[in-house]
Structures are given as structure tokens and as C-alpha cells.
Design an enzyme around this catalytic site. Structure first.
Site, PDB file in Angstrom:
ATOM      1  N   TYR A 158      -2.828   6.109  -2.649  1.00 57.65           N
ATOM      2  CA  TYR A 158      -2.471   5.011  -3.950  1.00 57.65           C
ATOM      3  C   TYR A 158      -4.101   6.056  -5.024  1.00 57.65           C
ATOM      4  O   TYR A 158      -5.028   5.370  -5.564  1.00 57.65           O
ATOM      5  CB  TYR A 158      -3.669   4.209  -4.026  1.00 57.65           C
ATOM      6  CG  TYR A 158      -2.878   2.924  -2.829  1.00 57.65           C
ATOM      7  CD1 TYR A 158      -0.816   3.410  -2.548  1.00 57.65           C
ATOM      8  CD2 TYR A 158      -3.015   3.132  -1.529  1.00 57.65           C
ATOM      9  CE1 TYR A 158      -0.462   2.336  -1.797  1.00 57.65           C
ATOM     10  CE2 TYR A 158      -2.603   2.339  -0.303  1.00 57.65           C
ATOM     11  CZ  TYR A 158      -0.988   2.505  -0.951  1.00 57.65           C
ATOM     12  OH  TYR A 158       0.137   1.821   0.630  1.00 57.65           O
ATOM     13  N   HIS A 225      -0.711  -0.351  -5.684  1.00 55.64           N
ATOM     14  CA  HIS A 225      -1.666  -0.956  -5.106  1.00 55.64           C
ATOM     15  C   HIS A 225      -2.496  -1.576  -6.054  1.00 55.64           C
ATOM     16  O   HIS A 225      -4.037  -1.653  -5.520  1.00 55.64           O
ATOM     17  CB  HIS A 225      -1.707  -0.135  -4.206  1.00 55.64           C
ATOM     18  CG  HIS A 225      -1.805  -0.686  -2.667  1.00 55.64           C
ATOM     19  ND1 HIS A 225      -3.127  -1.277  -2.257  1.00 55.64           N
ATOM     20  CD2 HIS A 225      -1.212  -0.266  -1.588  1.00 55.64           C
ATOM     21  CE1 HIS A 225      -2.591  -1.455  -0.896  1.00 55.64           C
ATOM     22  NE2 HIS A 225      -1.907  -1.062  -0.771  1.00 55.64           N
TER      23      HIS A 225
HETATM   24 MG    MG Z   1       2.288  -1.972  -1.310  1.00 54.98          MG
END
Ligand code: MG
Length: 417
Positions: A158, A225
């Protein structure tokens, strides 16, 4: 009124795949008749076990296991305060186990109890990652080779290093040539570091590369995220529009859902939202307001199959599709529950799938069959997945705090993971 009674409720903890899992087993007065449900909130696994063993078990003993709706509704409010991931996972373990029992009593798979098959197989998506766009491309090609037609594409997960070794921060995004992550201060608190601005700048480069190399014949998903500011997510959704993502996931944190209206007004990139939601009501304004295209939902975190099927039905009448959460921290029983829903709802979108290792298959006989990017259920009565308790006991849980949740931005500020 059936003569069937619940005689035993227990929580089985096991970690055959290296991730702590919780499964609820409900036994009945009919010899050999029991049900299994997933209650995995891996980060608070012992709290869920306590909730099941100390509160759900005494509530359930002696009740008729076929009265699923009544048990769900009364168990949900039995502590007066309700919802939240710990109590909902406890409730989910019970709920799925009751559906499993009902299927076994009826001699039918749960998808038949829910209305029957709407499709012949369940399309799956897999995760890919890489330190740069070339590694991501290679990893996508490998997954395509296995037959997958949908793939989640991340670069540096992320936007972070994926490690708590600060020296490795730069090895991810810095490889994207002229996008350098910011330097950290001379002394840094331990954590998983990432640079949200560098991450946002790196994604158009990633998807430009992937579409150029792989074309438009494969579906791409990307998970933000909730790691960037709402306005950065809006910018991202606009910039990525040209690459025609299947969806962009969790572009804002649950606290910032009001920003989705602004995002929607500026971009047609499909949006999936809700992995962290813990009540069906959390999605209501987003679904009825046409602010999302897919519900991301961890079924055990909202209380199991009973609320999930209602959420799916509410989504259906608003033109929104499903994308149940399918990470590694869900037991094969929970995976099967996702798939019984997938098969029986018309507004299915896609199913996330995390491969299971041999130890998981050994502990949980009856895992769904995966072939060329599709999942297939066995058709056995109930959920179709069993547990070998003796084997499960060989893989004790580890507990603790997962390091990936210790996210920080470049200057050391604690961040959403
Ligand atoms: Mg997710």
C-alpha cells in the site's frame, strides 16, 4: 418446533497457514450433527474466543439451531450494546454454524437454501505486488498463466516498504525512477513507513506500464487501503480513469465517507468500499446514494451470512455488486460461506481469493476447488467444509500485534494501516 437442540458451543483456534484463525463449532442432540462457522478477527482472536465461550455458549445451549433469524436477532442484542468486530465475529461463528447445520438437516448445500445457483463457477481475483512496475508485470503474467482474469495490482503493497527495516523504505518506490520517497528524520520510531504522496504519483506510472504491456483484456483492481488524504484519492480516481480499473478499493477511511460524493462527481472509476465497516447500516447511504459500485465486506465482521444476504439484496435493488473480502485471515469455513453467497446472489461482482497451503487443506477437509481462476463448491450439505480438531491443535495461535498495522508516514507520524 423441532426436537433439535444445541448441546455444545466451542471456539477452535488454529493457525495452519501462519495466521490465527477462529472457528466456532456448534453441537446438537442429534449424534454427529454439528455446524462450523468462521469467527476470525485475527488481530483480537482471544477476545472473540472469550465472547463465544463465555457469552454465546450459555445463551445458545438448549435452543433450536434451526431458528437462525431469531437466534441472530436475539443474540445480537443480548449484551444490549451491539455490533463491533469482536461481537460480530462471535455472532458470525454462530450464524454460519447454524446455516451449516440447517443445510445438513435439509441435505442441501447452503447456496440452495439461499435460492440456488445463479452461476456455474465463481470468478476469483488474486493479489500481485512488486517493488517496481516490471516486477508487478511479471507477477501478473504468472497469475494469468494460472488462469486468473482479474488481478489486484499493488506496488510496494500500500505504498509502504512492507518491512520494519527503515533502510528498505527506498527500495520500493525509489525504483520507480524519478519518484523518490521523502527522507525520514535522523531518528525514527519503529514501524512500517510509507510516503503517501510518492505512492499516489507512482500509480499512474504503474497502470500505464501494465496496460501498455498487457493490454485491456485483463481486469485490474487497486486497493488504496484508506492510506491517502481524501483529495489525493479523488485525484487518483480521476488520473486512473483512462486505465479502466475493475474497481478502486477503499479510497477513503470510514470516517471520511462524505468525500465519496465529491469523488463521484469527478470520476467514473468504479469504487469498492467497506472492508472496515462492521454494520450493514454503514453501507446504506453509499448504496442508496449511488456512491459506490461494489460492497467490500468482511462477512464475519458484520455478523455472518444472515446480515450479508440482506446487504446483498439491498445492493441488488440499487445496482451495486458484491466483492466479499477474502484475505488470508479468514478460515476455509469463512471462504466457503463467501462462496455460497457468491453462487446464490444475482448481483455478484467478484471474489477475492488467497491460496491456501497444504496444512490448511489438511486441517479443513473440503476446501473449495480452484481451477483456472474459478472456484467450485462440492455440493455437499451445509457449508461443505469440515475441521480435523486433532490436526488443528498442532498449529497453535501466536497472538500479538501484527507489524503491518504499525504504519507511519515519512516523518514518523502514526497512520492508518
Ligand atoms: Mg482491502
Amino acid at each position: 418446533m423441532s426436537d433439535l437442540k444445541i448441546t455444545g458451543v466451542k471456539t477452535i483456534l488454529t493457525a495452519p497457514g501462519g495466521i490465527d484463525l477462529a472457528v466456532v463449532k456448534i453441537e446438537t442432540n442429534q449424534p454427529g450433527l454439528y455446524g462450523l462457522g468462521c469467527a476470525t478477527f485475527t488481530q483480537r482472536i482471544y477476545a472473540v474466543k472469550t465472547a463465544v465461550d463465555e457469552y454465546m455458549a450459555p445463551f445458545l445451549i438448549g435452543k433450536d439451531p434451526l431458528r437462525i433469524e431469531d437466534i441472530w436477532q436475539s443474540a445480537c442484542v443480548s449484551g444490549y450494546w451491539r455490533s463491533g468486530p469482536i461481537m460480530n465475529n462471535a455472532l458470525s461463528g454462530v450464524d454460519m454454524a447454524l446455516w451449516d447445520i440447517k443445510g445438513k438437516v435439509a441435505g442441501l448445500p447452503v447456496y440452495d437454501l439461499l435460492g440456488g445457483k445463479c452461476r456455474d463457477g465463481i470468478p476469483l481475483y488474486r493479489h500481485t505486488d512488486g517493488a517496481d512496475e516490471f516486477q508487478v508485470e511479471d507477477n501478473i503474467r504468472a497469475v494469468m498463466e494460472e488462469g486468473y482474469q482479474y488481478v489486484r495490482c499493488q506496488m510496494g503493497m500500500y505504498g509502504g516498504a512492507g518491512t520494519d527495516d527503515l533502510k528498505l523504505i527506498a527500495t520500493q518506490l525509489a525504483r520507480a525512477k524519478n519518484i523518490q520517497p521523502k527522507r525520514s528524520p535522523r531518528e525514527s520510531t519503529a514501524g512500517i513507513y510509507f510516503d503517501p504522496e510518492a505512492y499516489v504519483k507512482s500509480l499512474p506510472r504503474l497502470f500505464d506500464h501494465l496496460r501498455n504491456k498487457l493490454g485491456f483484456g485483463i481486469e485490474f483492481i487497486h486497493d488504496v487501503h484508506e492510506r491517502v488524504t481524501p483529495i489525493a484519492s479523488i485525484q487518483l480516481a480521476k488520473t486512473l480513469e483512462q486505465f479502466q480499473l475493475f474497481y478502486l478499493e477503499d479510497p477513503v477511511a470510514p470516517e471520511n465517507i462524505d468525500w465519496l460524493k465529491m469523488l463521484r462527481n469527478q470520476s467514473s472509476t468504479p469504487i469498492a468500499m467497506g472492508e472496515l465497516f462492521t454494520s450493514v447500516n454503514d453501507w446504506r447511504p453509499l448504496i442508496s446514494g449511488h456512491l459506490i459500485d461494489y460492497i467490500r465486506c468482511h462477512v464475519s465482521c458484520i455478523g455472518g451470512i444472515t446480515p450479508a444476504r440482506k446487504l446483498a439484496a439491498f445492493s441488488e435493488i440499487h445496482g451495486v455488486r458484491t466483492a466479499w473480502h477474502g484475505p488470508g485471515d479468514i478460515s476455509p469455513v469463512g471462504v466457503a460461506a463467501n462462496m455460497h453467497l457468491d453462487l446464490s446472489i444475482t448481483n455478484f461482482g467478484i471474489q477475492e481469493y488467497t491460496p491456501v497451503n497444504e496444512a490448511l487443506r489438511d486441517v479443513f477437509p473440503g476446501c473449495p476447488e480452484i481451477d483456472r481462476g474459478y472456484a467450485y463448491l462440492s455440493g455437499r450439505p451445509g457449508l461443505g467444509v469440515d475441521i480435523d480438531e486433532a490436526k488443528a491443535a498442532r498449529y497453535p495461535c501466536v497472538g500479538g500485534i501484527p507489524s503491518w498495522t504499525m504504519a507511519r508516514t515519512s516523518d514518523g507520524t502514526a497512520s492508518r494501516p
